[in-house]
Design an enzyme around this catalytic site. Sequence first.
Site, PDB file in Angstrom:
ATOM      1  N   LYS A 189      17.623   6.814  22.413  1.00 32.82           N
ATOM      2  CA  LYS A 189      16.900   5.791  23.190  1.00 32.82           C
ATOM      3  C   LYS A 189      17.833   4.749  23.815  1.00 32.82           C
ATOM      4  O   LYS A 189      17.557   4.253  24.901  1.00 32.82           O
ATOM      5  CB  LYS A 189      15.836   5.118  22.333  1.00 32.82           C
ATOM      6  CG  LYS A 189      14.685   6.076  22.013  1.00 32.82           C
ATOM      7  CD  LYS A 189      13.591   5.409  21.220  1.00 32.82           C
ATOM      8  CE  LYS A 189      12.593   6.473  20.755  1.00 32.82           C
ATOM      9  NZ  LYS A 189      11.440   5.909  20.066  1.00 32.82           N
ATOM     10  N   ASP A 206       6.711   2.569  23.290  1.00 30.72           N
ATOM     11  CA  ASP A 206       6.464   2.602  21.842  1.00 30.72           C
ATOM     12  C   ASP A 206       5.623   1.405  21.375  1.00 30.72           C
ATOM     13  O   ASP A 206       4.698   1.561  20.569  1.00 30.72           O
ATOM     14  CB  ASP A 206       7.792   2.598  21.068  1.00 30.72           C
ATOM     15  CG  ASP A 206       8.516   3.937  21.170  1.00 30.72           C
ATOM     16  OD1 ASP A 206       7.850   4.967  21.390  1.00 30.72           O
ATOM     17  OD2 ASP A 206       9.752   3.950  21.029  1.00 30.72           O
TER      18      ASP A 206
END
Length: 280
Positions: free
Chosen positions: A66, A102
């Site tokens: 990420k 997220d």
Amino acid sequence: MRQHFAVFGQPIAHSLSPYIHAEFGKQCGVELDYVAIEASPEDFASAVATFRAAGGRGANITLPHKQAAYALCKEVSEYAFHVGAVNTLMWQDDGWMGCNTDGVGLIVDLTERERLDLRGRRCLMLGAGGAARGVVPAMLEAGVAELIIVNRTAARADELVDAVGEPDRVKSRYWEDLAALGDFELIINATAAGHQTTVMDLPFSLLSPRCLAVDLSYGKAAIPFLSWAKAGNCDHAVDGLGMLVEQAAESFLRWHGVRPQTDGVYTTLRAKQDALISAD
Ligand code: ATR
């Protein structure tokens, strides 16, 4: 025309994302293919370049890439900038636009599917790695009253607290002092402990009678923490499966301009997870 999408990670073989996006595509009438691509940290950038050269339009990024994905972007959303990590890439003109779904995925799952009110809760975050970073700003936006971050390696908790920059509301404490922190109305497990054989030794004194316990993992990895919370009579225990489906829906929205209904996919995956766990 069929559009190409992928999820990059390591390991990635058991990713549920290809199934989720295929179902969303059918539901919304979007022709797409979505594959899982395994890439090591050394190969990640070239794997994304190869995918783009073959016509890739967008990708999800999972562990451990990420932060590396953030570095590939020519532009990032304000939220991704804030957390320093990207889980969704969109090809735009001549470069990747990165965002991070997220946090919104977690909040939609808790507030809409589980119908829980996060406002005013005293919260404990266990862990200060990528998973914790991805959701902290969204929790603050959702109105939690206070957030204490505790990490096995204290310096990482301090770094996260500094990055958030709200010293009156977000503080770090030592893992050794967990028993002295009082009780909480929301505890989030963002550690990777559930993926290992070690069990975290947590005191029941952390659980208030109205405590919501959330594990950001799902499947077997979520069992040790959620079992502890249930044994301590928490009010509500939630794993990360709903968050996974909601973050996928948010990525789908950014790519295709429509947010799919998530209940059907969630119900199917929940039944599959339950069957896998009880078969063990
Ligand atoms: P992720 O992106 O999943 O958060 P990560 O950045 O490697 O992955 O972070 C893993 C988190 O789980 C960290 O907070 C880690 O603590 P350390 O920073 O001290 O390594 C935490 N963690 C992993 N195993 C743990 C264990 N057995 N007990 C407690 N915390 C653990």
